[in-house]
Design an enzyme around this catalytic site. Structure first.
Site, PDB file in Angstrom:
ATOM      1  N   CYS A  25      -4.294   1.785  -4.890  1.00  0.00           N
ATOM      2  CA  CYS A  25      -3.665   2.909  -4.181  1.00  0.00           C
ATOM      3  C   CYS A  25      -2.358   3.336  -4.841  1.00  0.00           C
ATOM      4  O   CYS A  25      -2.011   4.527  -4.857  1.00  0.00           O
ATOM      5  CB  CYS A  25      -3.423   2.534  -2.720  1.00  0.00           C
ATOM      6  SG  CYS A  25      -2.430   1.037  -2.499  1.00  0.00           S
ATOM      7  N   HIS A  83       0.876  -1.172   0.000  1.00  0.00           N
ATOM      8  CA  HIS A  83       0.000   0.000   0.000  1.00  0.00           C
ATOM      9  C   HIS A  83       0.915   1.224   0.000  1.00  0.00           C
ATOM     10  O   HIS A  83       2.000   1.200   0.589  1.00  0.00           O
ATOM     11  CB  HIS A  83      -0.880   0.002   1.253  1.00  0.00           C
ATOM     12  CG  HIS A  83      -1.581   1.311   1.485  1.00  0.00           C
ATOM     13  ND1 HIS A  83      -2.705   1.683   0.783  1.00  0.00           N
ATOM     14  CD2 HIS A  83      -1.299   2.327   2.338  1.00  0.00           C
ATOM     15  CE1 HIS A  83      -3.091   2.876   1.202  1.00  0.00           C
ATOM     16  NE2 HIS A  83      -2.265   3.292   2.135  1.00  0.00           N
TER      17      HIS A  83
END
Length: 326
Positions: free
Chosen positions: A108, A39
């Protein structure tokens, strides 16, 4: 109190851009062969921006609630206006919408790359989003393999979103607005304030329509002591006029030595934020949240108004502090 005439150097650190990378699934083997699942978020202006299935969001830098793997400096942005950044985030929001998350096509890391290219005209390192690239490749030849990658990534993202929602719900249930039972309003003090617009006015403005104002120029230092130990979670800033709205604000917790205009440039702030004049002047004000452990045991908070949006002096029509008494 008159301010020092000491010349201050302009701090440009808030224009530095970083990509912060977190482990979604720690796996020694996958890291060894370069297949980690990550992430990421883009840090700029003392805030980190990221994307999940809930849409574009922001939080305190390097504090996504996941193990931080690395923070990579990308460069300094030429976009010096917060309005430019907000406009770009709104534009990216047309692509990175809530509910539109896809682990291979719109995750993301895709968002981080798009924002990085806008800010510094540079892509994030390719290894951050390698899993999506490999998954996209296999999707053409081996659907089952691709489905496994998609499923694992979706599960990791769902777990992350669930953890964030649970944390938010827990905080919502325990956090309350602090009043004079927690804030020692009579001992709230300030440097460089207008004696007609006292600092304690910020806590009574909704009742009496008063406000706080600086005196000689746009800068002011406000000290807010608490009557008991506080787990400070957020501050809501209210401004009444766009030009006198504070712009850069630095915050310090439990200072052992008082902050003044001579030492302010040499003491590192615990949190720095740039208010958006349109949001701060709105009915709901601008909420600034804290996730750092430093704010969990607060005896006092010092607020340094560094700049505003062009007026001679700065004004705040109100401040609301939210937290949990210990």
């Amino acid at each position: 109190i008159k301010k020092s005439n000491q010349k201050k150097k302009k701090n440009m650190n808030h224009l530095k851009v970083y990509v912060n990378v977190y482990d979604l699934a720690s796996n020694g083997i996958s890291h060894t062969i370069g297949l980690g699942t990550y992430h990421s978020g883009i840090e700029v202006r003392n805030m980190e921006y990221t994307y999940s299935n809930e849409g574009i969001g922001n939080h305190e830098p390097k504090n996504a609630g996941l193990p931080l793997r690395s923070s990579i400096y990308l460069g300094t942005t030429d976009h010096t206006s917060i309005n430019d950044l907000n406009a770009m985030l709104n534009k990216l929001g047309e692509t990175f919408k809530p509910g539109a998350y896809h682990p291979l096509k719109r995750n993301c890391n895709h968002f981080s790359n798009a924002l990085a290219e806008y800010l510094v005209n540079k892509s994030i390192p390719s290894w951050i989003n390698r899993m999506a690239s490999i998954g996209g490749f296999f999707s053409k030849f081996a659907p089952k393999t691709s489905e496994n990658i998609i499923e694992n990534s979706k599960n990791a993202q769902m777990n992350e979103d669930m953890n964030r929602r649970m944390e938010h719900e827990t905080r919502r249930k325990t956090i309350s607005l602090l009043d004079d039972s927690a804030i020692d309003i009579e001992r709230v003090s300030a440097l460089n304030y207008d004696s007609s617009h006292l600092p304690k006015n910020m806590f009574t403005s909704k009742k009496k329509k008063t406000f706080f104002a600086s005196s000689d120029d746009e800068q002011a230092i406000i000290v807010i002591p608490f009557k008991l130990l506080i787990g400070l979670n957020a501050i809501n800033f209210y401004a009444s006029a766009p030009k006198s709205c504070p712009k850069e604000i630095r915050m310090y917790i439990n200072l052992s030595n008082p902050l003044d205009f001579d030492n302010a440039d040499y003491i590192k702030a615990d949190h720095t934020v740039e208010l958006d004049q349109n949001i701060a002047c709105s009915k709901n004000g601008q909420l600034v949240s804290f996730r750092s452990p430093k704010f969990r045991n607060s005896k006092s908070i010092t607020i340094f108004i560094v700049s505003n949006y062009g007026a001679t002096t700065s004004q705040l029509s109100g401040i609301e502090l939210s937290g949990t008494p210990k």
